[in-house]
Design a protein around this motif. Sequence first.
Motif, PDB file in Angstrom:
ATOM      1  N   VAL A  52      -5.507 -16.155 -21.246  1.00  0.00           N
ATOM      2  CA  VAL A  52      -6.431 -15.113 -20.812  1.00  0.00           C
ATOM      3  C   VAL A  52      -6.065 -13.819 -21.525  1.00  0.00           C
ATOM      4  N   VAL A  53      -7.087 -13.030 -21.831  1.00  0.00           N
ATOM      5  CA  VAL A  53      -6.873 -11.731 -22.460  1.00  0.00           C
ATOM      6  C   VAL A  53      -6.546 -10.733 -21.361  1.00  0.00           C
ATOM      7  N   SER A  54      -5.377 -10.100 -21.464  1.00  0.00           N
ATOM      8  CA  SER A  54      -5.008  -9.122 -20.448  1.00  0.00           C
ATOM      9  C   SER A  54      -5.096  -7.688 -20.973  1.00  0.00           C
ATOM     10  N   GLU A  63      -6.285  -5.047 -31.189  1.00  0.00           N
ATOM     11  CA  GLU A  63      -5.093  -5.712 -30.677  1.00  0.00           C
ATOM     12  C   GLU A  63      -5.449  -6.322 -29.331  1.00  0.00           C
ATOM     13  N   SER A  64      -5.018  -7.549 -29.123  1.00  0.00           N
ATOM     14  CA  SER A  64      -5.242  -8.240 -27.847  1.00  0.00           C
ATOM     15  C   SER A  64      -3.939  -8.841 -27.366  1.00  0.00           C
ATOM     16  N   LEU A  65      -3.705  -8.757 -26.079  1.00  0.00           N
ATOM     17  CA  LEU A  65      -2.560  -9.426 -25.472  1.00  0.00           C
ATOM     18  C   LEU A  65      -3.090 -10.645 -24.735  1.00  0.00           C
ATOM     19  N   LEU A  66      -2.628 -11.834 -25.131  1.00  0.00           N
ATOM     20  CA  LEU A  66      -3.047 -13.077 -24.498  1.00  0.00           C
ATOM     21  C   LEU A  66      -1.891 -13.640 -23.687  1.00  0.00           C
ATOM     22  N   VAL A  67      -2.150 -13.942 -22.439  1.00  0.00           N
ATOM     23  CA  VAL A  67      -1.134 -14.468 -21.528  1.00  0.00           C
ATOM     24  C   VAL A  67      -1.466 -15.927 -21.229  1.00  0.00           C
ATOM     25  N   GLN A  68      -0.458 -16.786 -21.357  1.00  0.00           N
ATOM     26  CA  GLN A  68      -0.648 -18.192 -21.015  1.00  0.00           C
ATOM     27  C   GLN A  68      -0.431 -18.365 -19.520  1.00  0.00           C
ATOM     28  N   ILE A  69      -1.394 -19.007 -18.860  1.00  0.00           N
ATOM     29  CA  ILE A  69      -1.276 -19.247 -17.424  1.00  0.00           C
ATOM     30  C   ILE A  69      -1.451 -20.734 -17.123  1.00  0.00           C
ATOM     31  N   ASP A  70      -0.929 -21.137 -15.996  1.00  0.00           N
ATOM     32  CA  ASP A  70      -1.142 -22.481 -15.467  1.00  0.00           C
ATOM     33  C   ASP A  70      -2.531 -22.511 -14.843  1.00  0.00           C
ATOM     34  N   ASP A  71      -3.315 -23.537 -15.155  1.00  0.00           N
ATOM     35  CA  ASP A  71      -4.705 -23.544 -14.674  1.00  0.00           C
ATOM     36  C   ASP A  71      -4.838 -23.747 -13.166  1.00  0.00           C
ATOM     37  N   LYS A  72      -3.801 -24.232 -12.496  1.00  0.00           N
ATOM     38  CA  LYS A  72      -3.871 -24.398 -11.045  1.00  0.00           C
ATOM     39  C   LYS A  72      -3.308 -23.193 -10.294  1.00  0.00           C
ATOM     40  N   THR A  73      -2.117 -22.758 -10.687  1.00  0.00           N
ATOM     41  CA  THR A  73      -1.478 -21.656  -9.969  1.00  0.00           C
ATOM     42  C   THR A  73      -1.967 -20.286 -10.431  1.00  0.00           C
TER      43      THR A  73
END
Length: 150
Positions: free
Chosen positions: A71-73, A120-130
């Motif tokens: 997701v882009v934060s 510039e974009s900051l992309l954060v990897q997340i778990d799709d359930k939590t």
Amino acid sequence: MSVPPTGYPANPALSIHAHYRHFERERVRWSDTDQIGHVNNLAFGAYCETGRSMFMNQVTMQNRDLGRLFVVSQLIVNFLGELHWPAEVMVGTGVMAIGRTSYRVGQGLFAGDRCFGTAESLLVQIDDKTRRPTPISDELRDWLEGFRIG
């Protein structure tokens, strides 16, 4: 060597065409322009989104199988010059920095050799359930390193 995030003023390293290994082509649409004929700010963001999405396409497909999403934060766009219809845009995309659960993408928007915008974009990897941040794998980290800017 990595390019540190700067936001404002625009990072000069992002306006150098030769710093990018990944490019996507876009065409300026008539609807991308404002009342005085400039490409508008929403179009700049859309060009960046196309470049960022195509850059991440293969990673996104692999990560879905693992239950991970990006997701882009944060998104910072710098308007460096005018662009008018009709025109062709080349969107350069590369990696500025890699953290534990996120990475920073740098982009340059080019009309020929002229850079008219950067982002510039900051992309954060997340778990799709939590929906919580999750660490970037070593395999993905290695892939991202191959697109380092600078």
